[in-house]
Design an enzyme around this catalytic site. Structure first.
Site, PDB file in Angstrom:
ATOM      1  N   ALA A   1       4.480  -2.445  -0.473  1.00  0.00           N
ATOM      2  CA  ALA A   1       5.938  -2.493  -0.568  1.00  0.00           C
ATOM      3  C   ALA A   1       6.540  -3.619   0.267  1.00  0.00           C
ATOM      4  O   ALA A   1       7.600  -4.121  -0.038  1.00  0.00           O
ATOM      5  CB  ALA A   1       6.522  -1.149  -0.144  1.00  0.00           C
ATOM      6  N   CYS A   2       5.844  -4.031   1.327  1.00  0.00           N
ATOM      7  CA  CYS A   2       6.410  -5.048   2.208  1.00  0.00           C
ATOM      8  C   CYS A   2       5.775  -6.434   1.996  1.00  0.00           C
ATOM      9  O   CYS A   2       6.112  -7.371   2.702  1.00  0.00           O
ATOM     10  CB  CYS A   2       6.241  -4.630   3.664  1.00  0.00           C
ATOM     11  SG  CYS A   2       4.534  -4.278   4.103  1.00  0.00           S
ATOM     12  N   ALA A   3       4.849  -6.580   1.038  1.00  0.00           N
ATOM     13  CA  ALA A   3       4.128  -7.844   0.904  1.00  0.00           C
ATOM     14  C   ALA A   3       4.845  -8.875   0.045  1.00  0.00           C
ATOM     15  O   ALA A   3       4.589 -10.059   0.169  1.00  0.00           O
ATOM     16  CB  ALA A   3       2.729  -7.596   0.334  1.00  0.00           C
TER      17      ALA A   3
END
Length: 125
Positions: free
Chosen positions: A70-72
């Site tokens: 989700a944060c990449a």
């Protein structure tokens, strides 16, 4: 039906277990999620098939997943590489998110589409 309720957690856990049981039967698929992870996310790699290729194949089958954490934001997941996964395995990672709206039918569609994807995309190599 509250999304963080015990009832919801039980439902999501049952769906995750159903998905893991079905996907575990597939040759060429390796799980990246730890066994003790929360049940809302399943992360696996289709070894030898880039996540972008598998994602597009699954999308054609009506199954929508992500190829990154989700944060990449499109980069190889630093979490997967920190786990010691090879860059090729991290590059083939698929992330499936489960919610209170996920159904048994959704899980069956996922398993069927990944089965087809592994069979068809491996042959193209």
């Amino acid at each position: 039906f509250h999304p963080l309720s015990e009832e919801n957690l039980e439902k999501i856990t049952a769906l995750r277990d159903r998905a893991v049981a079905g996907l575990s039967k597939l040759e060429g698929l390796e799980f990246n999620s730890p066994a003790n992870a929360l049940p809302y996310i399943i992360n696996f790699s289709c070894v030898g098939i880039r996540s972008e290729v598998m994602m597009h194949f699954l999308e054609m089958k009506g199954v929508y997943v992500s190829g990154a954490s989700a944060c990449a934001r499109g980069a190889v997941s630093h979490v997967l590489t920190a786990q010691g996964l090879s860059s090729s395995r991290a590059d083939s990672a698929i992330r499936v998110s489960l919610s209170r709206f996920t159904t048994d039918g959704d899980i069956d569609a996922l398993i069927s589409a990944v089965t087809d994807g592994l069979a068809i995309l491996k042959r193209r190599k």
